[in-house]
Write a protein that holds these residues in place. Structure first.
Motif, PDB file in Angstrom:
ATOM      1  N   UNK A   1      64.045  57.267  52.393  1.00  6.08           N
ATOM      2  CA  UNK A   1      65.174  56.882  51.544  1.00  6.08           C
ATOM      3  C   UNK A   1      64.688  55.863  50.528  1.00  6.08           C
ATOM      4  N   UNK A   2      65.041  56.040  49.260  1.00  6.62           N
ATOM      5  CA  UNK A   2      64.617  55.075  48.242  1.00  6.62           C
ATOM      6  C   UNK A   2      65.354  53.755  48.393  1.00  6.62           C
ATOM      7  N   UNK A   3      64.766  52.711  47.864  1.00  8.17           N
ATOM      8  CA  UNK A   3      65.390  51.396  47.900  1.00  8.17           C
ATOM      9  C   UNK A   3      66.694  51.449  47.107  1.00  8.17           C
ATOM     10  N   UNK A   4      67.816  51.063  47.724  1.00  2.91           N
ATOM     11  CA  UNK A   4      69.109  51.212  47.046  1.00  2.91           C
ATOM     12  C   UNK A   4      69.361  50.195  45.942  1.00  2.91           C
ATOM     13  N   UNK A   5      68.526  49.154  45.867  1.00  4.70           N
ATOM     14  CA  UNK A   5      68.709  48.148  44.830  1.00  4.70           C
ATOM     15  C   UNK A   5      69.127  46.810  45.408  1.00  4.70           C
ATOM     16  N   UNK A   6      68.674  45.724  44.790  1.00  3.62           N
ATOM     17  CA  UNK A   6      68.949  44.380  45.295  1.00  3.62           C
ATOM     18  C   UNK A   6      70.434  44.051  45.276  1.00  3.62           C
ATOM     19  N   UNK A   7      71.202  44.695  44.390  1.00  4.27           N
ATOM     20  CA  UNK A   7      72.631  44.406  44.284  1.00  4.27           C
ATOM     21  C   UNK A   7      73.397  44.783  45.541  1.00  4.27           C
TER      22      UNK A   7
ATOM     23  N   UNK B   1      70.114  48.216  56.955  1.00  5.92           N
ATOM     24  CA  UNK B   1      69.104  47.152  56.951  1.00  5.92           C
ATOM     25  C   UNK B   1      69.101  46.423  58.289  1.00  5.92           C
ATOM     26  N   UNK B   2      70.285  46.017  58.750  1.00  4.17           N
ATOM     27  CA  UNK B   2      70.367  45.290  60.014  1.00  4.17           C
ATOM     28  C   UNK B   2      69.869  46.105  61.185  1.00  4.17           C
ATOM     29  N   UNK B   3      70.189  47.390  61.191  1.00  5.30           N
ATOM     30  CA  UNK B   3      69.736  48.268  62.271  1.00  5.30           C
ATOM     31  C   UNK B   3      68.215  48.359  62.311  1.00  5.30           C
ATOM     32  N   UNK B   4      67.602  48.472  61.125  1.00  3.26           N
ATOM     33  CA  UNK B   4      66.143  48.546  61.068  1.00  3.26           C
ATOM     34  C   UNK B   4      65.514  47.218  61.488  1.00  3.26           C
ATOM     35  N   UNK B   5      66.134  46.114  61.109  1.00  4.42           N
ATOM     36  CA  UNK B   5      65.603  44.801  61.479  1.00  4.42           C
ATOM     37  C   UNK B   5      65.679  44.581  62.988  1.00  4.42           C
TER      38      UNK B   5
ATOM     39  N   UNK C   1      59.899  45.194  51.032  1.00  3.12           N
ATOM     40  CA  UNK C   1      60.505  44.983  52.355  1.00  3.12           C
ATOM     41  C   UNK C   1      61.139  46.264  52.860  1.00  3.12           C
ATOM     42  N   UNK C   2      61.880  46.925  51.987  1.00  3.30           N
ATOM     43  CA  UNK C   2      62.585  48.156  52.368  1.00  3.30           C
ATOM     44  C   UNK C   2      61.608  49.260  52.774  1.00  3.30           C
ATOM     45  N   UNK C   3      60.537  49.412  52.006  1.00  4.09           N
ATOM     46  CA  UNK C   3      59.572  50.473  52.307  1.00  4.09           C
ATOM     47  C   UNK C   3      58.916  50.260  53.665  1.00  4.09           C
ATOM     48  N   UNK C   4      58.552  49.015  53.985  1.00  6.63           N
ATOM     49  CA  UNK C   4      57.943  48.746  55.284  1.00  6.63           C
ATOM     50  C   UNK C   4      58.912  49.064  56.416  1.00  6.63           C
ATOM     51  N   UNK C   5      60.192  48.755  56.199  1.00  4.41           N
ATOM     52  CA  UNK C   5      61.181  49.002  57.242  1.00  4.41           C
ATOM     53  C   UNK C   5      61.430  50.497  57.446  1.00  4.41           C
ATOM     54  N   UNK C   6      61.621  51.244  56.359  1.00  3.07           N
ATOM     55  CA  UNK C   6      61.962  52.662  56.519  1.00  3.07           C
ATOM     56  C   UNK C   6      60.783  53.502  56.963  1.00  3.07           C
TER      57      UNK C   6
END
Length: 439
Positions: free
Chosen positions: A266-272, A286-290, A337-342
């Motif tokens: 999944x692509x990064x949805x954006x900082x917003x 995000x929380x689930x992956x963390x 951060x997102x790429x490492x998590x997904x």
């Protein structure tokens, strides 16, 4: 053992641009006859050939620790064998080009520029199977000819074929189709790429990683296109020459074979989407992956769609686990951060000091301890617990502190016994594998 020779696609012989004209002038003398050159036959084409004296014993300098991510700036003409073989001859490098076949147009025409690379989904098994086809057919090496499948018969054309790319790439463009990874994370279907940015004509090459051949991870099975034809051969990490400059990449379009992606699902949805006031499904994800990466202690409730300080603290802890500081560890996820998590890569959030899991389960130390090239007490502890639970079938000796393929296969067996499949049973322990194993 002889160092192979390879070369890349070159521009058309009648190209009028100043660069090609200069290349043709400098190539006019050709290579010395004793090095396989034939000035009259080669004309305006330059060939790069790597030589070594037969029977030379490779020095220890060729080998590198599989755990090291050694990617220094490339130094043209250097490598473990430079002093023995002499400086590397020049060899022009061409740019990307389309597939070639009957009625496909003028050979060597450049591909149209695109905003982003076209990623065709493929699996690790498919990559290796395509690589094997050229090895079985003994496809001859050529920087000018194209095989029946339309791919150029040089090293980068070979990888373009194995990765099922839409056209022929070169060593200067293949990286755009991949995600850079640590050498210790190499898996079959990944590539080791050296593109000499300072002078692409000197030493640039690429191989396909087929798997480790020894427990020390200093040798691997390389699939490559080289003279005289495609081959599969045990090769020192990362290659015979310029070993320290090869970079590992994983194809971005890689899938697990069951619809799940192993790279960037999944692509990064954006900082917003994140930060105070955010309320959306991406915050939950995000929380689930963390939590899966060791961040459960930060959440008294949730994760849920509403952004809270728990999300910030868990994100910051994950960022700091990667060694990031300052603005890079501000608690707000960015693309890295997102790429490492997904993708499940990078380091997990370490346990809090003195913290143990439920019912006396030791705290999970983090995924980084269980990777090729690692040697530590956590691996030893894991192995002994696997044996205790009846999952030590693949140990011929040990277990011991060094992570081996036997550890991975035993972990995989344990994971499959939990009913997990695909990437959930890849043989690398995560927090849930650890908890169940020690519970």
């Amino acid at each position: 053992m002889t160092v192979p020779a390879f070369e890349e696609y070159v521009p058309a012989i009648d190209c009028p641009c100043p660069g090609c004209a200069a290349q043709r002038r400098s190539a006019a003398g050709g290579l010395p006859t004793r090095h396989g050159g034939n000035p009259a036959a080669h004309g305006a084409r330059r060939v790069m050939v790597l030589f070594t004296t037969a029977g030379v014993v490779l020095s220890a300098g060729v080998l590198e620790s599989a755990g090291a991510v050694a990617d220094p700036a490339p130094v043209p003409g250097t490598g473990a064998l430079t002093g023995l073989a002499g400086p590397l001859p020049d060899s022009p490098q061409g740019g990307p080009g389309p597939l070639r076949g009957p009625g496909s147009g003028v050979q060597g025409a450049p591909a149209a520029d695109t905003a982003a690379p076209v990623l065709r989904p493929t699996t690790r098994a498919d990559i290796i199977n395509r690589a094997k086809k050229w090895v079985t057919a003994q496809v001859p090496y050529s920087m000018e000819k194209y095989w029946s499948d339309g791919y150029r018969q040089d090293c980068s054309g070979y990888v373009s074929m194995a990765w099922n790319l839409a056209g022929n790439e070169w060593t200067g463009s293949l990286a755009t189709y991949g995600t850079r990874i640590a050498r210790e994370d190499l898996q079959p279907g990944d590539i080791l790429l050296f593109h000499n940015l300072a002078d692409p004509a000197k030493g640039s090459h690429v191989t396909i990683f087929g798997g480790w051949t020894d427990y020390t991870h200093t040798y691997y099975t390389a699939y490559e296109q080289t003279k005289p034809h495609a081959r599969k051969q045990t090769t020192p990490l990362a290659y015979w020459t310029n070993s320290g400059s090869y970079v590992a990449y994983r194809y971005k379009g890689l899938t697990s074979g069951n619809g799940g992606s192993e790279a960037t699902p999944a692509p990064f949805p954006g900082a917003a989407e994140f930060g105070p006031g955010a309320n959306n499904a991406n915050v939950t994800r995000l929380g689930t992956m963390l939590v899966a990466r060791g961040g459960k202690r930060f959440y008294k409730v949730g994760p849920d769609p509403v952004w809270t300080d728990a999300d910030r603290q868990a994100t910051r802890a994950f960022q700091e686990a990667q060694g990031w500081k300052g603005a890079e560890a501000d608690g707000i996820p960015g693309p890295d951060t997102w790429e490492l998590l997904v993708t499940g890569t990078g380091h997990d959030i370490p346990a809090a000091s003195g913290q143990n899991g439920p019912a006396g389960v030791p705290a999970f130390p983090g995924r980084g301890y269980f990777r090729p090239g690692q040697s530590n007490t956590h691996v030893d502890r894991l192995g002994k617990q696997l044996v205790k639970k009846g999952y030590g079938t693949y140990y011929l000796s040990g277990p011991d502190p060094r992570w081996t393929e036997a550890d991975r296969r035993n972990v995989e067996a344990f994971q499959k016994a939990q009913g997990w499949r695909g990437t959930e049973a890849d043989g690398y322990p995560g927090p849930e594998t650890w908890r169940r194993l020690f519970a």
